[in-house]
Structure formats: structure tokens, C-alpha cells
Scaffold this active site. Structure first.
Site, PDB file in Angstrom:
ATOM      1  N   GLU A 152     -20.421  64.594   6.565  1.00  0.00           N
ATOM      2  CA  GLU A 152     -21.005  64.537   7.910  1.00  0.00           C
ATOM      3  C   GLU A 152     -21.377  65.920   8.454  1.00  0.00           C
ATOM      4  O   GLU A 152     -20.801  66.397   9.441  1.00  0.00           O
ATOM      5  CB  GLU A 152     -20.067  63.794   8.860  1.00  0.00           C
ATOM      6  CG  GLU A 152     -19.896  62.345   8.463  1.00  0.00           C
ATOM      7  CD  GLU A 152     -19.013  61.542   9.419  1.00  0.00           C
ATOM      8  OE1 GLU A 152     -18.208  62.158  10.130  1.00  0.00           O
ATOM      9  OE2 GLU A 152     -19.138  60.312   9.432  1.00  0.00           O
ATOM     10  N   GLU A 308     -19.759  54.703   4.980  1.00  0.00           N
ATOM     11  CA  GLU A 308     -18.503  54.442   5.706  1.00  0.00           C
ATOM     12  C   GLU A 308     -18.772  53.453   6.821  1.00  0.00           C
ATOM     13  O   GLU A 308     -19.773  53.577   7.537  1.00  0.00           O
ATOM     14  CB  GLU A 308     -17.976  55.709   6.402  1.00  0.00           C
ATOM     15  CG  GLU A 308     -17.480  56.812   5.521  1.00  0.00           C
ATOM     16  CD  GLU A 308     -16.985  58.008   6.351  1.00  0.00           C
ATOM     17  OE1 GLU A 308     -16.654  57.837   7.545  1.00  0.00           O
ATOM     18  OE2 GLU A 308     -16.950  59.111   5.802  1.00  0.00           O
TER      19      GLU A 308
HETATM   20  C1  GAL Z   1     -15.977  59.670   9.854  1.00  0.00           C
HETATM   21  C2  GAL Z   1     -15.469  60.654   8.810  1.00  0.00           C
HETATM   22  C3  GAL Z   1     -14.252  60.130   8.109  1.00  0.00           C
HETATM   23  C4  GAL Z   1     -13.266  59.585   9.103  1.00  0.00           C
HETATM   24  C5  GAL Z   1     -13.949  58.521   9.938  1.00  0.00           C
HETATM   25  C6  GAL Z   1     -13.043  57.868  10.957  1.00  0.00           C
HETATM   26  O1  GAL Z   1     -16.785  60.265  10.806  1.00  0.00           O
HETATM   27  O2  GAL Z   1     -16.454  60.925   7.859  1.00  0.00           O
HETATM   28  O3  GAL Z   1     -13.685  61.157   7.340  1.00  0.00           O
HETATM   29  O4  GAL Z   1     -12.824  60.627   9.911  1.00  0.00           O
HETATM   30  O5  GAL Z   1     -15.010  59.112  10.633  1.00  0.00           O
HETATM   31  O6  GAL Z   1     -13.739  56.899  11.703  1.00  0.00           O
END
Ligand code: GAL
Length: 670
Positions: A152, A308
Site C-alpha cells: 500500500e 485484501e
Molecule cells: C491494509 C494493510 C494490511 C492490514 C489491513 C487491515 O490496509 O495492507 O496489512 O493492515 O489493512 O485492514
């Protein structure tokens, strides 16, 4: 595109896997459970820098070796991450000049990730070394499917104001403008006598006593995107010396405002995105759909990866709501419907430590005797059945204009109203289109618009001359354009286009705006058909918020006028027939139920946009290739007529109609 698709077959299913937080006996259970759930891809090593390089120049890959071997033995592929978003604790101490400095001049602390300056030469050197060591070691490992660079970009350290950043910014400006006179002209520095005598005099836009030059702010935003892209390129090129596998990084579309993802898209072999539901929203799945459509558009229509999302609650919202039964499945399948060839989660196993211990996971703290785990296993089976959708495209007849530069510029200080927010209008129009069951692409205003029957520009405050001409040509050639207020106001330097508003779009819209009349917080204005009303103005009862303005017709005709407020009796909604197309202008904030839905439906009809009729506006309907996705967000079943084919998830034969259970999903291969 090298190496896409990343897996030999089917959709990718899995998540971030952080086995380093667990003893090895848990790893064996992990891979057993991964197989049970149908997991075939996991992201490993994202935050491992301090573990694989415990002291500068000293490497210890033994744990990562064992993890990758274990995954390979279980038939699970690895999306191997470079660990550069979380520099080791020694790095920070050894290279204090690499520390992140915020706008107020605070040096931000360690004990966290993303705590580094993207323009730091020490960070560049150290990150290149660890990536080279990692790539050299694992390039040929049979578990590897792809590379996941960093994590990110620009999320927590988008802008750094340290001396190294200031120096890099000045170099960037020299490169862009050549001489300081060109910079002065672009930024309009005769204003307040802020003319620069040399590039050395330019400082980053740190907190100032009052309003800053907006050209300075815009260029600093652009520079910062480039600074992060340079970090990505350095790692990608280092990997390329050893490996031909696809390289990506996880974007945060649309929730990382400082990153211009139109610019980023060209850098990656496959677009990957992270998306989390905003559980404070009434209908968070509409924002999810928007994010997925925007991600597909950034990917140029090619399949993309959902890198994710969450099985349940996150940990970073004020109130972290758990997903309700069926919600995770609807969320995941909506991403797939809108072009994702993967369904990945943060994270595989819920963590016991640190800042994210209350974040959901595929294996929750409660273990496998839990609803989440049973849903994860069932989702794996669904995704297995959906293998045939891989690679298929989504096509759209409507496009919405989205430009990150306009997003930034609109939200600088001292605009005519604090209620002018970029996403506010985009989301209002997106929602109206979603409820009409219309799938949209997003476009930069300079894109080829010829594939679309209708282009909607709800928030195009900043638009240069060339993109404005692009919209003009599009309409003349038979396209239809729908524009909302406070668009076409400034050029790419945030300088007002000469003459009456909306300068850049005045001709295409056939209107001239004399004066803005923003409304008070809770004030509304009523709309009514104009005296000489045509058939499209038959809808009564529209109400506007936020904005009113004095519109003069200059070729267009009024479709609605203001019935009250500062512009009573003057045009509120106009239509300009130009060449073979039409351009519509809306000069107040209508909401879905207060007139926007009806207006959008009328413009869709006028533009000949096809869509199903008579369905509840809680049903999400998307076609991807020959797969029709029907996602029911309501508490009652819905029957959709005109559906013939085979149910991909349920194996049913649909001959003419399909009933989608309350909260359920039906996918029909037609
Ligand atoms: C994302 C990040 C992850 C984790 C996740 C939690 O932004 O890439 O590592 O922190 O959020 O929601």
C-alpha cells in the site's frame, strides 16, 4: 503482460499469511486448513524485513525457506512480498535522515510500519539490497507465483516534508519547468507577490499561516506520487534481474486519495487492490461496487486481483462491525462479478499481537468451530465453481469521469463551500446508476470516450483544455454528457479558465454561470418544470442541497428551474443539443430519492442505455462475459425474469427466470 494470469487455472483464493507470528506446529495446521478451504495463493513476507535482515547486511532466510517449502509441498502458491513497507528497527536508528516528517515538522516515530521518507537515499539503498537478496534467493522457488512489492504505497507516508524530500521536490520542479519563470507562470505567483527568484527558494507546502499557493500544493501532490512510483520501479527492476514472474503492488482504490492510480496502472503487471467496507455507511456494498468498477477501469478493463478484503470486522474504524451472515460472500462475489480474478483476505490467521489483533481473519481467534471458518470453506467451494469466469471482461455503456488531480484540487482550502467534496457527488451519481442496475466504467477525462453512450462528470472541478475538448468532440459525435455543478472551473494549475464559469465546459454545456450561491448547511431548494416545459421535465418534487447558482442559457434550454432560493425562476437543470449528442448540466445537489434517480433515468433513456426494468433497487446485477451475477442485498427473495442458463453455484437449470434468495447470490452461465 508478463506472466498473467498468475495461477495455472481458476481464481486465486487466500490471503496475507504471517506464520512468523506462530510456532511451527501451527504452520502444519495452517496448510491442512488451507487445503480444506481450497486456498491456492497466499501472500508471504510482507513485513519480514527485520526478520530476514536482523542486522544490517546479515541475512537469515531459514524461516522463509521452510515456509515456502511447506507451502509448495501443500500445493499452495506464494505471492512473495518484498518487506520494504516496514523497515527494521536498526535502520531507523542507523539512518536518522530517513525518518518521515509531517507537514507540521514533527519527526514521526518508529515502533510502527511505513515510517520512512520515500525520497531518502539511505532507504533507497537499503531497500534495493534486501530486495536483491530476496529475489536472488527465491526467483526459482517452485512455490512462487508472483511478486508483491511493498504494501500500500502512500497509505501512511504519502507526503514527507524532510530536507531530503524538499531537495528531491526542487529537482522534480527543475525537471518539470526548466526555468523558474515557467514555474512562476504556472503557479500564478504574482498573487501576493510570491514570485520565486530561483528553484532553491521553493519549499514544500508545509503548514503556513494562511492559504498556500495551490499550484505549489498540486505539484507537491504530483511529485509525491512520482516519489513512490520511483520506489516501486527500483524494486521491480531489481526483481526483474532475477525473475520473470508478474510483479504487482497492492493499491487502495479509492481510499488512498494521494495516489494517482491512473499513473500507477502502467507500472504493474497486474492491478491488485485492497478494499475494506466502511461499516458506518447505510449501504456499504455500493461503495464496494464503485471501488471494484474503478479498479477494473484503472486496470484498463483487464482482470485484476482483489488482494485484501476482510472476512468480518476490521480494527481501525470507530466501530468495527462484524459482517452479517452472507455478507462476506456477497462482498467477495461482487468483486469477482466486477472483474477480479482473485479473492484474497487480510489475513489468514488472526494475530495475537500488536495493533491489529482485533482484525478478522480466515481463521479467527475462535478457531474452526466458527461461522467465519465455515463461510470461508464454503466460499472456497463457490470460487472453485466460478473458475470459468477467469479472464472474462465486463463491458459498460456508461462511464463516470474520475481524475485524482481534480480530487486533490477541489479539496484544497478556501473553496466556495466546505460542502464541495469530490466523492460526495461522484458517489451520489454512482448510487443512482447502481440502483438503475447500470454497470459503469470510470475514465480519465482525456480517455477515448467513444465506447460509451453516456459519460457522467459529477466532480470535474479541474479540467485542462485538451480533456475539455475531448468531451466536446465526444458530444458532437453523438455522445451524451451529464455534468454536475462546480465542474470545468480551473485548468491543470488550478487557475480559473477565463470568462464566466464553467470556463472549460461552457461551450459544450451551452450555459454561462454568473455567480455561485452556495447554500447553508441544512438549506434546501425546490426545483420545478420551467414555464416552457418539454416532456423530460415532467418529474416534480426534486430538491437540491449544497449549491445553487445563477445559470444563463447560452444555447442550452432549461429542463428544470429553481422554484425558490437565491436563483428562483432561473435554470437548475439544462440540456444542450450539440452535433449528434447532448450535454446536460445540473446546478444543485440532487440525491437519489430527491430527484437524481429520476433525472439519471431520463438521461439514460435519452442516451439509449440498456438496462433491466422493474427490479428492486437493492438487487445488484452485473454481467461478466457469459456469467450473470445476481446479488440480493435485501431481506426478501427476488425473482428476475429473462434468465436462462445454468446456475454456476447451485447447478440449477434456469429456464426463463431465477429467484435469488434473501441475502443470496445466483450466478447463471447464459
Ligand atoms: C491494509 C494493510 C494490511 C492490514 C489491513 C487491515 O490496509 O495492507 O496489512 O493492515 O489493512 O485492514
Amino acid at each position: 503482460m508478463p506472466g498473467y494470469p498468475v495461477l495455472p487455472e481458476g481464481l486465486a483464493y487466500g490471503g496475507d499469511y504471517n506464520p512468523e507470528q506462530w510456532p511451527e506446529e501451527v504452520w502444519r495446521e495452517d496448510v491442512r486448513l488451507m487445503r480444506e478451504a481450497g486456498v491456492n495463493l497466499v501472500t508471504v513476507g510482507v513485513f519480514n524485513w527485520g526478520l530476514i535482515e536482523p542486522r544490517e547486511g546479515e541475512y537469515d532466510f531459514s524461516r522463509l525457506d521452510r515456509i515456502l517449502d511447506l507451502l509448495h509441498s501443500a500445493g499452495v502458491y506464494a505471492d512473495l512480498a518484498t518487506p520494504t513497507s516496514s523497515p527494521p528497527t536498526w535502520f531507523r536508528r542507523r539512518y536518522p535522515g530517513s525518518r518521515l516528517v509531517d507537514r507540521e515538522g514533527h519527526v514521526l516515530g518508529g515502533g510502527s510500519r511505513h515510517s520512512f521518507c520515500p525520497s531518502s537515499p539511505d532507504y533507497a539503498a537499503a531497500s534495493e539490497r534486501i530486495v536483491a537478496a530476496l529475489a536472488a534467493r527465491y526467483a526459482g522457488h517452485p512455490a512462487l507465483a508472483m511478486w508483491h512489492v511493498h504494501n500500500e504505497y502512500g497509505w501512511a507516508n504519502a507526503h514527507c516534508y524532510c530536507p531530503a524530500s524538499a531537495e528531491a521536490f526542487r529537482a522534480w520542479l527543475r525537471d518539470r519547468y526548466g526555468d523558474v519563470g515557467a514555474l512562476n507562470a504556472a503557479w500564478g505567483t504574482t498573487f501576493w507577490g510570491l514570485t520565486y527568484g530561483s528553484f532553491e527558494e521553493v519549499e514544500p507546502p508545509v503548514t503556513a499561516p494562511v492559504g498556500l499557493l495551490t499550484g505549489l500544493q498540486l505539484d507537491f501532490m504530483r511529485f509525491s506520487v512520482d516519489a513512490h512510483i520511483a520506489c516501486f520501479r527500483r524494486e521491480r527492476e531489481t526483481i526483474r534481474r532475477f525473475s520473470d514472474l508478474p510483479v504487482t503492488t497492492n493499491f487502495m482504490i479509492p481510499n488512498c486519495k494521494p495516489m494517482d492510480y491512473w499513473r500507477w496502472a502502467a507500472e504493474v503487471d497486474v492491478v491488485a487492490n485492497d478494499h475494506y467496507l466502511d461499516s458506518a455507511r447505510a449501504d456499504p456494498h455500493i461503495e464496494l461496487a464503485m471501488a471494484a468498477d474503478l479498479t477494473r477501469s484503472v486496470a484498463g478493463g483487464r482482470p485484476w486481483m482483489l488482494m485484501e478484503h476482510s472476512t468480518g470486522a476490521v480494527n481501525w474504524q470507530p466501530r468495527n462491525l462484524a459482517k452479517r451472515p452472507g455478507e462476506m460472500r456477497r462482498n467477495t462475489l461482487a468483486h469477482v462479478a466486477r472483474g477480479s480474478d482473485s479473492a484474497m483476505f487480510f489475513q489468514w490467521r488472526a494475530s495475537r499481537y500488536g495493533a491489529e489483533k482485533f482484525h478478522s481473519a480466515m481463521v479467527p481467534h475462535a478457531g474452526t468451530d466458527s461461522r467465519i471458518w465455515r463461510d470461508v470453506v464454503a466460499l472456497g467451494a463457490d470460487l472453485g465453481r466460478l473458475a470459468g469466469v477467469r479472464g472474462a471482461r465486463v463491458t459498460a455503456e456508461v462511464a463516470v469521469v474520475w481524475d485524482w488531480e481534480s480530487y486533490w484540487a477541489l479539496e484544497f482550502e478556501w473553496r466556495p463551500s466546505a460542502d464541495l467534496r469530490f466523492r460526495e457527488r461522484i458517489e451520489a451519481y454512482y448510487e443512482a446508476l447502481w440502483r438503475e442496475h447500470v454497470t459503469v466504467d470510470f475514465v480519465h477525462p482525456s480517455a477515448d470516450l467513444s465506447p460509451y453512450r453516456l459519460v457522467v462528470a459529477p466532480s470535474s472541478y479541474l479540467i485542462g483544455e485538451a480533456p475539455a475538448k475531448n468531451l466536446h468532440r465526444y458530444v458532437e459525435a453523438g455522445g451524451h454528457l451529464l455534468v454536475s455543478y462546480f465542474s470545468g472551473i480551473v485548468d491543470e494549475n488550478d487557475t480559473i479558465h477565463p470568462g464566466p464559469y464553467p470556463g472549460a465546459l461552457r461551450e459544450v454545456l451551452g450555459v454561462a454561470v454568473e455567480e455561485f450561491h452556495p447554500l447553508r448547511g441544512h438549506e434546501t431548494v425546490a426545483l420545478r418544470p420551467p414555464k416552457s416545459s418539454g416532456p423530460e421535465s415532467s418529474k416534480h418534487g426534486a430538491t437540491g442541497r449544497i449549491w445553487s447558482e445563477r445559470v444563463r442559457l447560452a444555447g442550452a434550454r432549461a429542463v428544470h428551474e429553481f422554484a425558490d432560493g437565491p436563483d428562483a425562476g432561473h435554470p437548475a437543470v439544462t440540456r444542450h443539443d450539440l452535433g449528434a449528442g447532448s450535454a446536460w448540466y445540473v446546478s444543485t445537489a440532487l440525491d437519489a430519492e430527491s430527484g437524481l434517480r429520476a433525472l439519471v433515468a431520463g438521461v439514460l433513456d435519452h442516451a439509449g442505455v440498456s438496462r433491466p426494468r422493474g427490479l428492486p433497487d437493492t438487487l445488484e446485477l452485473v454481467r461478466r462475459g457469459d456469467h450473470l451475477f445476481l446479488i440480493n442485498h435485501a431481506d426478501a427473495p427476488v425473482t428476475v425474469d429473462g434468465v436462462t442458463g445454468t446456475g454456476v453455484l447451485d447447478g440449477a437449470a434456469y429456464g426463463g427466470s431465477a429467484t435469488v434468495p434473501a441475502g443470496g447470490v445466483v450466478v447463471v452461465r447464459t
